[in-house]
Design a protein around this motif. Sequence first.
Motif: not given
Length: 275
Positions: A226-239, A249-262
């Motif tokens: 099985v292959m999966t792809v996860i999507y989210y709405a554009d414009g969401i901020t990091v919690a 997950d923040l460190a792995t999939w949103f490298p360099g971002l912090k809470p409140g960032d797009l």
Amino acid sequence: MTISGQLPSLDDERILTAEQIADYQKKGHAVIRNVASQQEIEAYEPLISSWVRKLNNQDKPLEERDTYGKAFIQIGNLWKHNEDIARFTLAKRFAKIAADLMGVEAVRVYHDQALYKEPGGGHTPWHQDQIYWPLDTDKTITMWMPLVPVSEEIGSMTFASESHHLGYINKLQISDESHRTLGGFIKGRGMEEVNYGALAAGDATFHSGWTLHSAPGNPTDHMRKVMTVIYYADGITVAEPDSNARRNDLATWFPGLKPGDLAASPLNPVVYSSK
């Protein structure tokens, strides 16, 4: 070596009915048949499978693994390893279906994930995907597409209908405890449990990040690919991450971002926009 010139494009648009969209939004899950054709799957499956074998570092026998380890071989962000797999993960056709089901104008990729359940592999316990994701939104969705036929004997995932309306139920990660606790919660609430049964290669289920779901084990002699792809709405901020799972997950999939960032790192491109 690239084989892009030989791979079919997946960037045409699939039109969903109003009934399909309404049913998904009510139940939190849907099955869409023939999202990819047999010819398309035959082109991409060998490539994806070769990279799963190449990147898999699971060397323990099934009987020596915990429940999570028995559930599947799990390889994420294959699209960053191979530009041909990127054509699959970033496909406009899949992304538009995800956007339309959620009722949003544009979506970004969170990540892809190959989930290969080995012969004799165990069940996947009840859980909510979004307990792992540092995103404070209900606009998330996973496409789950088998690359081989899934027989009635194995079946697709089982979903607890309308559970996504409850949002964040608890922080239990995939485990025996989550299966026991969330299974009891589902039964206690009298929620409808839906399994779409046999699927052809290229059919796909879609489910909300908050939808409770599980999957049976694999009693066959064949790998459930099985292959999966996860999507989210554009414009969401990091919690603000409220658990180790979300911090990871923040460190792995949103490298360099912090809470409140797009929520828009280089790993999270916009893959469909109606604008």
